[in-house]
Design an enzyme around this catalytic site. Sequence first.
Site, PDB file in Angstrom:
ATOM      1  CE  LYS A 128      10.820   8.762   2.641  1.00  0.00           C
ATOM      2  NZ  LYS A 128       9.854   8.482   1.418  1.00  0.00           N
ATOM      3  CG  ASP A 168       9.553   5.171   3.666  1.00  0.00           C
ATOM      4  OD1 ASP A 168       9.411   5.496   2.583  1.00  0.00           O
ATOM      5  OD2 ASP A 168      10.770   4.477   3.934  1.00  0.00           O
TER       6      ASP A 168
END
Length: 448
Positions: A128, A168
């Site tokens: 991430k 995201d």
Amino acid sequence: MFKSNYLSNLFQEVKERYVTQPEFLQAVEEFFDAMDPIVNEDPNIEKHAIMERLIEPERIVKFRVTWFDDNGKINVNRGYRVQFNSAIGPYKGGIRFHPSVNESILKFLGFEQTFKNSLTGLPMGGGKGGADFDPRGKSDNEIMRFCQNFMQELYRHIGPDTDVPAGDIGVGFREIGYMYGMYRKIRNENTGVLTGKGLTYGGSLVRKEATGYGLLYFVEEMLAKYREETIEGKKVIISGAGKVAMHAALKARELGATVVAMSDINGYVYHKNGLDISLIAKLTENNPEFTTQYKDYHSGAEYGKSPKDVWTKPCDIALPCATQNELPIESAKALVKNGCYLVCEGANMPTTLEATHYLQEKDILFGPGKAANAGGVAVSGLEMTQNAMHTPWTYEELDKKLKDTMKSIFEKSYEAAEKYADPRNLVVGANVAGFMRVYDAMVAQGVI
């Protein structure tokens, strides 16, 4: 805390070491809680220090992002990439642009991503990244300059066989395009190094819909297995107004459900006979906010200024699709009181651990995010395959692959839950099923 002394002692160490990282600690606690039934049965987990290795990222990259705004002012933000675990494939996970971004949040997301990606069955590890940059209120040129400067550092650490980021919160087609353009310029190559790209330069059909659609496909599997029902006629509440929530609402409507309430950062809208989903889709096309405008078209609906109050409305199914910890214990109690019997997570860790335990105690069907919202990364994995083959698939082919993947994820989670806990405990099921594949790969590759 846990039945396993190994997990209890290790978690105490983790708490002391990362006392300033509450989101990451919450993710580890939830994972250990779910793994408790199997750790004592398999001494090799402790012997090989699997948990110690799993909870430490393989690499964390931090860097400065300097950029000019439209007034010529120099701005400085912090950029990150957490490469958590690559045992089963290249790191895979989104990039988030939001003021709240910090190491704790990105570690929690990367940790969760490891098991989510494992559940898809595709060869993808967990990672991430992001920056504490807020795209809201910025011009296109400011966002372009930021994305380009962000990529000028990130490009050193990613690649189609190393780390493949995606979008995201705060990162959509526009931002991915700007970052991919800079990567292509620097590296002088066209590769599948980012997913969520535009269709004209290697993107995949169904990608923008995938997480929301996949969530509803998972709900369908839950209803069929546990209640022998379909979603048709059910009343649904969805939090959030981004692409996950919006496509979940559109798919719920398509499947015959009635979406009675939705929320955004400004509040919520409720109508017992159903919301105007087509209008909400139009209002959120360029900005994930709609509640302040919706009343101009439907004055008869009920409006509230607190997004969390959306959970106080009657429903059959609740789908938290906004952000972490948006559904606390008080909201869980309100849902149970008002007749909700199924909660399924469209966001990452939107339900607090206390609320999750309460829902399970009340025998509410609960679909954890690492299983239920895996549709997005599943189609991202399919985008990587299409890029590698230089061959696109049709919308129908990809939608079927998405549906089949969500069915497979449910079945894996259900089977593990049945074996290690209770058939209705998909939290244990999803964690164990995701863990086993990573565990086997780590042992096979030795201590590295």
